[in-house]
Design an enzyme around this catalytic site. Structure first.
Site, PDB file in Angstrom:
ATOM      1  N   VAL A  52       0.832  -1.202   0.000  1.00  0.00           N
ATOM      2  CA  VAL A  52       0.000   0.000   0.000  1.00  0.00           C
ATOM      3  C   VAL A  52       0.870   1.257   0.000  1.00  0.00           C
ATOM      4  CG1 VAL A  52      -1.783   1.298   1.262  1.00  0.00           C
ATOM      5  CG2 VAL A  52      -1.897  -1.207   1.165  1.00  0.00           C
ATOM      6  N   CYS A  53       1.978   1.213   0.732  1.00  0.00           N
ATOM      7  CA  CYS A  53       2.834   2.391   0.912  1.00  0.00           C
ATOM      8  C   CYS A  53       3.271   3.051  -0.399  1.00  0.00           C
ATOM      9  CB  CYS A  53       4.046   2.037   1.762  1.00  0.00           C
ATOM     10  SG  CYS A  53       3.624   1.387   3.391  1.00  0.00           S
ATOM     11  N   PRO A  54       3.725   2.299  -1.408  1.00  0.00           N
ATOM     12  CA  PRO A  54       4.171   2.988  -2.618  1.00  0.00           C
ATOM     13  C   PRO A  54       3.031   3.712  -3.331  1.00  0.00           C
ATOM     14  CG  PRO A  54       4.217   0.610  -2.958  1.00  0.00           C
ATOM     15  CD  PRO A  54       3.957   0.850  -1.497  1.00  0.00           C
ATOM     16  N   ILE A  57       2.900   7.107  -1.575  1.00  0.00           N
ATOM     17  CA  ILE A  57       4.063   7.945  -1.875  1.00  0.00           C
ATOM     18  C   ILE A  57       3.961   8.486  -3.291  1.00  0.00           C
ATOM     19  CG2 ILE A  57       6.572   7.947  -2.150  1.00  0.00           C
ATOM     20  CD1 ILE A  57       6.553   5.644   0.024  1.00  0.00           C
TER      21      ILE A  57
END
EC number: 1.11.1.26
Length: 182
Positions: A52-54, A57
């Site tokens: 999920v993080c990318p 970002i």
């Protein structure tokens, strides 16, 4: 005790990583002194090299110019090291294109002060802080580990905060603000 809206962000000089041209060389950043007169959008993600993080970002990176147009700087952060940040950026051209600083809060100093570390997991929640030019927190959103946030909503809230007016539900930049009866 977690910091909240109206609290000043504490001063911490943390390792920082930006770009993919060279390995980290001990660069640090203190967000309370690095950007005088600027709004700061500080957003934490749980861990590098995840799923999920990318998406978050990259979502923030796509709006970087819009934030800059509002005198705001993006600052990403996790509790990974600056070398892990560098390796992740090098492994994904979409992340490499997200040209804003990534704090390497592996000491968890700032994340602990903000109260966003998940007990037992040792990683930060998906937390976003809108910090005014005087380093006062003006807005906080916190998501659990499995749900990504909406960078466009952060931009909308920044717009509302910068009006210094009363903004109704779902207000968008350029719309009328509320004017209380005299």
């Amino acid at each position: 005790m977690a910091l909240t809206v109206g609290d000043k962000v504490p001063s911490f000089n943390l390792p920082v990583q930006q770009g993919v041209a060279a390995l980290p060389a001990g660069e640090t950043l203190d967000i309370t002194t690095a950007y005088p007169g600027k709004w700061k959008i500080l957003f934490y993600w749980p861990k590098d090299f995840t799923f999920v993080c990318p998406t978050e970002i990259i979502g923030y990176g796509e709006l970087k110019g819009d934030f800059e147009d509002r005198d705001a700087v993006l600052i990403g952060a996790s509790t990974d090291t600056d070398f892990v940040h560098f390796a992740w950026r090098k492994s994904d051209e979409r992340l490499a294109a997200c040209d804003f600083p990534w704090l390497a809060d592996n000491s968890k100093l700032l994340a602990d002060a903000l109260g966003i570390i998940v007990p037992g997991a040792g990683v930060p929640l998906r937390a976003t802080f809108i910090i005014d030019p005087e380093n006062v927190i003006q807005h906080i959103t916190v998501n659990g580990l499995n749900v990504g946030r909406n960078p466009a909503e952060t931009l909308r809230i920044l717009d509302a905060l910068q009006t210094d007016e009363l903004c109704p539900c779902n207000w968008q930049g350029g719309e009328e603000t509320l004017k209380p009866a005299a």
